[in-house]
Design an enzyme around this catalytic site. Sequence first.
Site, PDB file in Angstrom:
ATOM      1  N   GLU A  30       0.764  -1.384   0.481  1.00 54.97           N
ATOM      2  CA  GLU A  30       0.167  -0.025  -0.121  1.00 54.97           C
ATOM      3  C   GLU A  30       0.839   1.512   0.201  1.00 54.97           C
ATOM      4  OE1 GLU A  30      -2.744  -1.454   3.574  1.00 54.97           O
ATOM      5  OE2 GLU A  30      -4.078  -0.758   1.971  1.00 54.97           O
ATOM      6  N   GLU A  72      -4.336 -10.242   4.179  1.00 58.56           N
ATOM      7  CA  GLU A  72      -5.078  -9.978   5.015  1.00 58.56           C
ATOM      8  C   GLU A  72      -6.165 -10.940   5.227  1.00 58.56           C
ATOM      9  OE1 GLU A  72      -3.960  -8.255   2.354  1.00 58.56           O
ATOM     10  OE2 GLU A  72      -3.020  -6.328   3.110  1.00 58.56           O
TER      11      GLU A  72
HETATM   12  C1  1HE Z   1       6.478  -8.697  12.202  1.00 53.42           C
HETATM   13  C2  1HE Z   1       5.731  -8.726  10.662  1.00 53.42           C
HETATM   14  C3  1HE Z   1       4.554  -7.668  10.946  1.00 53.42           C
HETATM   15  C4  1HE Z   1       7.622 -10.323  10.855  1.00 53.42           C
HETATM   16  N1  1HE Z   1       4.143  -7.566  12.410  1.00 53.42           N
HETATM   17  N2  1HE Z   1       6.088  -8.644  13.272  1.00 53.42           N
HETATM   18  N3  1HE Z   1       1.700  -9.271   7.143  1.00 53.42           N
HETATM   19  C5  1HE Z   1       2.194 -10.512   7.197  1.00 53.42           C
HETATM   20  O1  1HE Z   1       1.133 -11.327   7.461  1.00 53.42           O
HETATM   21  C6  1HE Z   1       3.527 -10.342   6.622  1.00 53.42           C
HETATM   22  C7  1HE Z   1       3.760 -11.745   8.250  1.00 53.42           C
HETATM   23  N4  1HE Z   1       5.270 -11.388   7.701  1.00 53.42           N
HETATM   24  C8  1HE Z   1       5.757 -12.098   6.980  1.00 53.42           C
HETATM   25  O2  1HE Z   1       5.732 -13.065   6.474  1.00 53.42           O
HETATM   26  C9  1HE Z   1       7.754 -12.556   6.696  1.00 53.42           C
HETATM   27  O3  1HE Z   1       8.150 -11.897   8.250  1.00 53.42           O
HETATM   28  C10 1HE Z   1       7.935 -12.593   5.879  1.00 53.42           C
HETATM   29  C11 1HE Z   1       7.657 -13.035   4.485  1.00 53.42           C
HETATM   30  C12 1HE Z   1       8.002 -10.587   5.009  1.00 53.42           C
HETATM   31  C13 1HE Z   1       9.944 -12.256   6.000  1.00 53.42           C
HETATM   32  O4  1HE Z   1      10.604 -13.671   6.232  1.00 53.42           O
HETATM   33  P1  1HE Z   1      11.622 -13.393   7.314  1.00 53.42           P
HETATM   34  O5  1HE Z   1      11.729 -15.239   7.686  1.00 53.42           O
HETATM   35  O6  1HE Z   1      12.753 -12.412   6.886  1.00 53.42           O
HETATM   36  O7  1HE Z   1      11.217 -13.233   8.677  1.00 53.42           O
HETATM   37  P2  1HE Z   1      10.473 -13.678  10.095  1.00 53.42           P
HETATM   38  O8  1HE Z   1      11.219 -14.721  11.189  1.00 53.42           O
HETATM   39  O9  1HE Z   1       9.100 -14.356   9.527  1.00 53.42           O
HETATM   40  O10 1HE Z   1       9.908 -12.310  10.853  1.00 53.42           O
HETATM   41  C14 1HE Z   1      11.452 -11.662  11.686  1.00 53.42           C
HETATM   42  C15 1HE Z   1      10.901 -10.811  12.841  1.00 53.42           C
HETATM   43  O11 1HE Z   1       9.484  -9.824  12.454  1.00 53.42           O
HETATM   44  C16 1HE Z   1       9.886 -11.840  13.602  1.00 53.42           C
HETATM   45  O12 1HE Z   1      10.061 -11.394  14.873  1.00 53.42           O
HETATM   46  P3  1HE Z   1      10.781 -12.534  16.129  1.00 53.42           P
HETATM   47  O13 1HE Z   1      10.533 -11.842  17.204  1.00 53.42           O
HETATM   48  O14 1HE Z   1      10.058 -13.720  15.908  1.00 53.42           O
HETATM   49  O15 1HE Z   1      12.440 -12.443  15.385  1.00 53.42           O
HETATM   50  C17 1HE Z   1       8.227 -11.265  13.216  1.00 53.42           C
HETATM   51  O16 1HE Z   1       7.382 -12.256  14.011  1.00 53.42           O
HETATM   52  C18 1HE Z   1       8.728 -10.538  12.381  1.00 53.42           C
HETATM   53  N5  1HE Z   1       6.894 -10.076  11.887  1.00 53.42           N
HETATM   54  N6  1HE Z   1       6.532  -9.214  10.207  1.00 53.42           N
HETATM   55  C19 1HE Z   1       5.430  -7.822  13.577  1.00 53.42           C
HETATM   56  N7  1HE Z   1       3.925  -7.417   9.569  1.00 53.42           N
HETATM   57  C20 1HE Z   1      -3.298  -0.946   6.679  1.00 53.42           C
HETATM   58  S1  1HE Z   1      -3.672  -2.109   6.936  1.00 53.42           S
HETATM   59  C21 1HE Z   1      -2.520  -3.300   6.166  1.00 53.42           C
HETATM   60  C22 1HE Z   1      -2.785  -4.600   6.183  1.00 53.42           C
HETATM   61  C23 1HE Z   1      -1.381  -5.696   6.429  1.00 53.42           C
HETATM   62  O17 1HE Z   1      -0.399  -5.324   5.631  1.00 53.42           O
HETATM   63  S2  1HE Z   1      -1.373  -6.977   6.176  1.00 53.42           S
HETATM   64  C24 1HE Z   1       0.207  -8.211   5.982  1.00 53.42           C
HETATM   65  C25 1HE Z   1       0.404  -8.156   7.365  1.00 53.42           C
END
Ligand code: 1HE
Length: 264
Positions: free
Chosen positions: A115, A135
């Site tokens: 976005e 989403e």
């Molecule tokens: C996060 C977030 C997040 C990572 N909020 N903490 N977005 C999503 O659904 C995407 C969610 N994220 C992922 O699918 C993956 O993290 C990625 C594909 C982006 C990257 O993968 P990777 O293997 O490089 O990283 P990881 O090990 O998954 O994440 C590293 C850390 O970042 C981990 O935290 P940790 O404390 O375990 O180290 C994750 O939890 C954290 N992390 N993404 C919070 N999004 C205005 S409305 C908009 C609506 C949306 O945006 S919906 C999409 C949300």
Amino acid sequence: MDGAASEDLVTYELRGSIAVIGLNRPEKRNAVSDRVVNALSAAAERAEGEARAAVIHGHGKHFCAGLDLAEHVEKPLIDAVKGSRQWHRIFDRFERGSIPFITALHGAVVGGGFELAAASHIRVAEESAFFGMPEGTRGIFVGGGGSVRIARLIGAARMGDMMLTGRTVGAPEMERWGGVSYVVPEGQGLEKAMEIAAKTAENAEMSNYAILNALPRIQDMSSEDGLFVESIMSALTSATPEAEERLRAFLEKRAGKVEAPRNG
Ligand code: 1HE
């Protein structure tokens, strides 16, 4: 809390006339918390005050993992609405401001990250960039302007498919869909975005202003109103001293010609 001083959540640097703005929560894949949104707003304000164009990129392995889901859990309904409206205000500031914003995309460009990219004026993706709208799987809906901007870029049917299935789309396919304008080799996204930003910064300020502000508004008008506004903007831009000088420079052979594209 996102655990950093807000000035660290987004880096800012002025390189010549170009502002370089970097999402800087690589340990959380640049997930966008409320404070990141506010830091982006401050960066946009500063850029508009001192730069002729701006580039937004992401530090670390990914451009942006979208909304900070940790902050979203158990958010009161009214705060969720206000939060979304704040994203709208700030992304509008990018889209309808006074300088072009170019996004350099690599790795994950997900949800709110897409976005943000859609609110920029030109999108450059590295070959490995991938786009996702999970989403549906997360039990939420877009809230950062995607239902308007992403749907207009790639079409509501494709966006709906991405949201319903959670499937990711690679950069070359996203280019075919119209979601990005340039696909470049790995590691070259920022450089290409800087090159494009520099090009746009050379334009007459009034032309850029009209392109950023009149063009999207005209899309929301009837053809009749759109054509009328186009005529007014056309006359206004060409009445500026800068336009007069640029037109004269061409006629006196002091300005460059329009060139055929270099690669086909
Ligand atoms: C996060 C977030 C997040 C990572 N909020 N903490 N977005 C999503 O659904 C995407 C969610 N994220 C992922 O699918 C993956 O993290 C990625 C594909 C982006 C990257 O993968 P990777 O293997 O490089 O990283 P990881 O090990 O998954 O994440 C590293 C850390 O970042 C981990 O935290 P940790 O404390 O375990 O180290 C994750 O939890 C954290 N992390 N993404 C919070 N999004 C205005 S409305 C908009 C609506 C949306 O945006 S919906 C999409 C949300």
